[in-house]
Design an enzyme around this catalytic site. Sequence first.
Site, mmCIF file in Angstrom:
data_model
loop_
_atom_site.group_PDB
_atom_site.id
_atom_site.type_symbol
_atom_site.label_atom_id
_atom_site.label_comp_id
_atom_site.label_asym_id
_atom_site.label_seq_id
_atom_site.Cartn_x
_atom_site.Cartn_y
_atom_site.Cartn_z
ATOM 1 C CB ALA A 132 -0.897 0.010 1.144
ATOM 2 C CG ASN A 201 2.894 -6.655 6.431
ATOM 3 O OD1 ASN A 201 3.888 -6.940 7.001
ATOM 4 N ND2 ASN A 201 1.744 -7.094 6.332
ATOM 5 C CG HIS A 231 0.321 3.744 4.764
ATOM 6 N ND1 HIS A 231 0.174 3.268 5.994
ATOM 7 C CD2 HIS A 231 -0.746 3.011 4.002
ATOM 8 C CE1 HIS A 231 -0.151 2.127 6.145
ATOM 9 N NE2 HIS A 231 -0.972 1.977 4.768
#
Length: 280
Positions: A132, A201, A231
């Site tokens: 992602a 991750n 993020h």
Amino acid sequence: MSAARAASGVNASGPVPRVRRVGIVGWGAIGRVVGTALAGGEVGGAELVCVVDNRPLGEAAPARQLSFEEALEHCDLIVEAAGQGAVREWGERVLASGTDLLIASTGALTDDELAKRLLAAGPGRVYFTGGALGGLDLLQAARSLGPLDQVLLTTTKLPATLEQPWMGEELLARMRTATGPVEVMSGTARDVPAKFPRSTNVAASLALAVGDPDAVRVRVVADPAARHTRHVVEASGPYGTYRFDAAHLPDPGNPATSQVVPYAVLRGVAALAGRTGHIL
């Protein structure tokens, strides 16, 4: 060496095109999307051969269900979509069999000893996907000019997706009753993925790009208003400053995973299958 690899050869017109025979480990939110796309022929040069999972798949599965040992006899690429535990348990055996391994659960690679063993294993090759998170290729390029001075990742998710068995009652209560953002943990990219094995991750992927998990600072934030998983990467070095902000819709079946992650995995499979125009 599996029969598929041994069967490669040359015909009168030149080399026989190599088709990647793919096995998927894990039939969850990531594995189902990847497997269905491969079975539907959406990735040229890649064929779904089997699925490995400790649960019965049912008749709807697009490929036969095999054990891990059987999969290594029939595949030349294993796609891990089952969590960090699968990488720790099977990673070296996959590579030692001569089968390549594409890792989605990059958090496992913040374990230095495991990462060293995987890199030393072979003849199979190990790859990872950024999942992602974007901008990793640029940070790798910047790192080649000199060490980055600062790298900070802030990940924001819904509180329920971040709850972990190790959390105390006080922290859980703050998360469950929060009306705004709450910092759940702050640490390095070595520490955080081990505490949130299914949710961070991206921190490990960033650390792999930067080359040092201890140099990457990570903040994990719970926000009850977080419709998207977000993020934000902020990095600086002697040759530039960089900021990446990604906001993804979570997978409805598994909110700890962003909907985009399986498609990042498919992009990696496509690159390994030899499609042009793809960066792994």
